[in-house]
Design a protein around this motif. Sequence first.
Motif, short mmCIF file in Angstrom:
data_model
loop_
_atom_site.label_atom_id
_atom_site.label_comp_id
_atom_site.label_asym_id
_atom_site.label_seq_id
_atom_site.Cartn_x
_atom_site.Cartn_y
_atom_site.Cartn_z
N THR A 357 0.86 -1.19 0.00
CA THR A 357 0.00 0.00 0.00
C THR A 357 0.90 1.24 0.00
O THR A 357 1.74 1.38 0.89
N THR A 358 0.71 2.08 -0.98
CA THR A 358 1.54 3.28 -1.12
C THR A 358 0.76 4.50 -0.64
O THR A 358 -0.39 4.70 -1.05
N ARG A 359 1.40 5.31 0.18
CA ARG A 359 0.79 6.53 0.70
C ARG A 359 1.68 7.72 0.31
O ARG A 359 2.90 7.63 0.36
N ARG A 360 1.01 8.81 -0.04
CA ARG A 360 1.73 10.04 -0.40
C ARG A 360 1.13 11.22 0.33
O ARG A 360 -0.09 11.38 0.40
N VAL A 361 2.01 12.05 0.86
CA VAL A 361 1.62 13.31 1.50
C VAL A 361 2.37 14.43 0.80
O VAL A 361 3.61 14.40 0.73
N SER A 362 1.63 15.41 0.25
CA SER A 362 2.25 16.46 -0.58
C SER A 362 1.86 17.84 -0.09
O SER A 362 0.79 18.36 -0.44
N PRO A 363 2.68 18.47 0.74
CA PRO A 363 2.44 19.87 1.12
C PRO A 363 3.10 20.83 0.13
O PRO A 363 4.11 20.50 -0.50
N ARG A 364 2.52 22.00 0.00
CA ARG A 364 3.07 23.04 -0.88
C ARG A 364 2.69 24.40 -0.35
O ARG A 364 1.58 24.60 0.15
N ILE A 365 3.60 25.37 -0.47
CA ILE A 365 3.31 26.75 -0.10
C ILE A 365 4.08 27.68 -1.02
O ILE A 365 5.23 27.41 -1.37
N ASN A 366 3.42 28.76 -1.43
CA ASN A 366 4.06 29.74 -2.30
C ASN A 366 3.68 31.14 -1.81
O ASN A 366 2.50 31.43 -1.57
N VAL A 367 4.68 31.99 -1.68
CA VAL A 367 4.48 33.37 -1.24
C VAL A 367 4.93 34.29 -2.36
O VAL A 367 6.09 34.23 -2.80
N SER A 368 4.02 35.14 -2.83
CA SER A 368 4.32 36.09 -3.91
C SER A 368 4.21 37.50 -3.34
O SER A 368 3.14 37.92 -2.86
N ILE A 369 5.32 38.25 -3.40
CA ILE A 369 5.39 39.61 -2.86
C ILE A 369 5.62 40.57 -4.02
O ILE A 369 6.64 40.49 -4.71
N ASN A 370 4.68 41.47 -4.23
CA ASN A 370 4.75 42.43 -5.34
C ASN A 370 4.44 43.84 -4.84
O ASN A 370 3.32 44.35 -5.03
N PRO A 371 5.40 44.49 -4.19
CA PRO A 371 5.14 45.84 -3.67
C PRO A 371 4.83 46.84 -4.78
O PRO A 371 4.04 47.77 -4.58
N SER A 372 5.45 46.68 -5.95
CA SER A 372 5.20 47.59 -7.07
C SER A 372 5.56 46.89 -8.37
O SER A 372 6.06 45.75 -8.36
N TYR A 373 5.32 47.57 -9.48
CA TYR A 373 5.67 47.02 -10.77
C TYR A 373 7.17 46.85 -10.92
O TYR A 373 7.63 45.97 -11.66
N LYS A 374 7.95 47.64 -10.22
CA LYS A 374 9.39 47.66 -10.42
C LYS A 374 10.10 46.43 -9.88
O LYS A 374 11.15 46.03 -10.40
N TYR A 375 9.58 45.80 -8.85
CA TYR A 375 10.27 44.64 -8.30
C TYR A 375 9.27 43.72 -7.60
O TYR A 375 8.17 44.12 -7.21
N GLY A 376 9.70 42.48 -7.45
CA GLY A 376 8.87 41.47 -6.80
C GLY A 376 9.66 40.19 -6.61
O GLY A 376 10.73 39.98 -7.20
N ILE A 377 9.12 39.33 -5.76
CA ILE A 377 9.81 38.09 -5.46
C ILE A 377 8.77 37.00 -5.17
O ILE A 377 7.72 37.26 -4.57
N ASP A 378 9.07 35.79 -5.62
CA ASP A 378 8.23 34.62 -5.34
C ASP A 378 9.10 33.57 -4.65
O ASP A 378 10.21 33.27 -5.10
N ILE A 379 8.57 33.00 -3.57
CA ILE A 379 9.27 31.96 -2.83
C ILE A 379 8.33 30.77 -2.70
O ILE A 379 7.18 30.92 -2.26
N GLY A 380 8.79 29.61 -3.11
CA GLY A 380 7.94 28.44 -3.06
C GLY A 380 8.64 27.24 -2.47
O GLY A 380 9.85 27.05 -2.67
N TYR A 381 7.88 26.44 -1.73
CA TYR A 381 8.41 25.19 -1.17
C TYR A 381 7.38 24.10 -1.39
O TYR A 381 6.17 24.31 -1.21
N GLN A 382 7.85 22.94 -1.79
CA GLN A 382 6.96 21.80 -1.96
C GLN A 382 7.70 20.52 -1.61
O GLN A 382 8.94 20.47 -1.66
N ASN A 383 6.93 19.51 -1.26
CA ASN A 383 7.55 18.25 -0.88
C ASN A 383 6.52 17.14 -1.13
O ASN A 383 5.31 17.38 -1.10
N MET A 384 7.01 15.98 -1.41
CA MET A 384 6.14 14.81 -1.52
C MET A 384 6.81 13.65 -0.82
O MET A 384 7.90 13.21 -1.22
N THR A 385 6.17 13.18 0.24
CA THR A 385 6.68 12.05 1.00
C THR A 385 5.93 10.80 0.60
O THR A 385 4.69 10.76 0.64
#
Length: 563
Positions: A357-385
Amino acid sequence: MKLRYICALCTIILSFQPLFSQNLENIGDSKPFQINGGLSSRLVFYNSHGIDSRRDPFAYILGGNMNLAFYGFSLPFSFTYSNQGGNFGQPFNQFGISPTYKWATLHAGYRNISYSSLTLNGHQILGAGFDINPKKLRASFMYGRLRRAVPLQPIDTVSLDTLQNDFIPVAPEPVYQRKGWGAKIGYGDDTNFIDLILFKGSDDASSLPSDSSANSPSAAENAVVGINIRQRFFEKFTFFFEGAISGYTSDRALEGNDSLQLTALQKLVKPFIGLNNSSNFYGAVKTGLNYSTSKFSVRTQYDRIAPDYQSMGAYFFNNDVESFSIVPTFYLFKSKVNVSSSLRVQRDNLQNKKLFTTRRVSPRINVSINPSYKYGIDIGYQNMTTSQKSGILEVTDSTGMRMSNPGLTLMGRLNFTDSSKTQSINLFLNRFSLNDRNEFTAPFSEYTALIANLSYVLYFIKSGIGLNASATSNRLENFSGSTNNIGFSVGASKSFFENKMNINTTSSINFSAFGNSGNLSLGINYTPNQKHNLNFQTVYTSSNQASGRFSEFNGFFEYRYSF
C-alpha cells in the motif's frame, strides 16, 4: 429491455424539441449573413548530418476553420490535412462541424465531447449529437464511432539487411471498431445545476476479418451511469459532487449470467449491458466544498476511484486511489502579498489486492510579494513524501520505501522603464532533492539538483530593437558523482514597417562533461494587415558528444489567411 430504455430516453429529450421554434420569432433582428475564419498552410523541411534522419525531409500541413452565421445560426467548420498521418506516411484528415443557434448546438463529424470527468470526458467521436439549453433545461445526446477497427498487420520476413539495420518490424495488436452513445439531461445554469448522465460503448466483433479476430483481444462492452452536481449558496460557498457507476463486460462472447448479485446502484447499469462471468462493476466519486471571499479562499476535495475503474468514453483514469486535498489562499495588503498553499494526502490499494500500500503526503506553499511594478519576489516550497505499508506482502527493512522530494524555488525580478527604453532582470533558482530513508537503497537513489538562471532584456521603444541575454547553470549530485552544465544565450530582434515585420535571431551554447552543443535560430514574421500573416523559422543545431558529432537543420514556412 435495452431498446425500451433507449426509446424512453430519446422520447424525453425529443419532447423538448418544439421549444426550438420559440426563438425564431426574433430571427429578423439578426444580421442575415456573416462569415469569418482562416486558412493556414505550413511547409516543413529537415536535414541532418552525422545521425539518421529523425523525420522526413519535407512535410506539409493544411488547416482551416470557418464560421458561417445565417440569421442567428452559427455553423463552424474545421479541417486538417497532412502527409504526416502514420507510420507509412499516409495522410490524415478530420472534418467536423458544430452549428449553433441560440441555445441549440448540433455536432457532426469528428468532435471531442465531454459530459463529466467520470463518464464521457473529451473522447473524440466520428458521429453526431446535439446540446440544447433552453432557459435552465440541459439536454445532450451523441452517437458515433469511438475507435476504428485495426486489422492484424503480419510481420514482414526478417531479412539480413533488416537485422544489420537493427530494425525488426512488429505487428500492432488488432482492435475492434468501437461505437458508443451517450445522453445527458439536467436542470440549472453554470453556477447551480444537476445532470444525470448515461453512456454506453461496445466493440463490434464483426468489424475484423477472421484472421485478425482470431488474434485480437475479446470484444468488450461498457455502460456508465453518472451524476454531476454543482450548487452555490450564501454567495460564498460552492458544493460540487460527481459520481459514477461503471459496468464493464470484458468478453461479450461468453454466455450471459442473470444470476449475479447486484447492489441497488449496480442495478441502474444492468438494463444497458449484457452481463456474464467477465462482467465487473466499479464506482468513482469526486466531491468538495469551496469558500471564497476577497481576502481568503479555500477549496477542499475528496476523490475515490475504485481499482480498475474505466469508461470507454475516456482515454485514461488514475484509478485505485483515494485522496483528500485542501487548498487555502490568502490575499494580503491589497493583494500585494499572496500566499497560496495546499496539502494532499493519497493512498492506493483500496481493496488490499496489491503487494504493498503506497501513501503520499504532498504539502506546498508559495508566497508572492509584489510591492510595485518595479520589483517582486516569489518563494515556493513543496515536498512529496512517499511511503509503503504492508499489503499482500509484508514490508521489510530492505523492501520498504520511504522517501521525500523536497524542493525550494526562488524567483526575483526588477523592471526599469523610461520614455526611451525598458529593462528587466530576472533571477530563477530551484533546488530539489530525493531523500531515501531506506538504508539499502539510499546510496543509489538519493540525489540533489540545483538550477540557476539569470536573464536580462533590453528594449528600445522608438527603434523597435530588442536585446536579450541569459546564463544557466545546472548541477546534479548522485551516487555516480557530480555533473555540471553551463549554458549561455544571446538574442536580438528588430521591428520594421510600423511593427508589421519582425526579425529575430538567437544563438546559444551549452558546455557539459559529456560534450558541447549549440544552436542558431532565425525567424521572420510579417503581418501586412489583419488578413495575411507570413512566418518563417529556421534552427540549426550542432552537437559534439562523446558518441560522435552531428548537426541538424529544421525549419518551416507558414502562411495564414484570416477573413
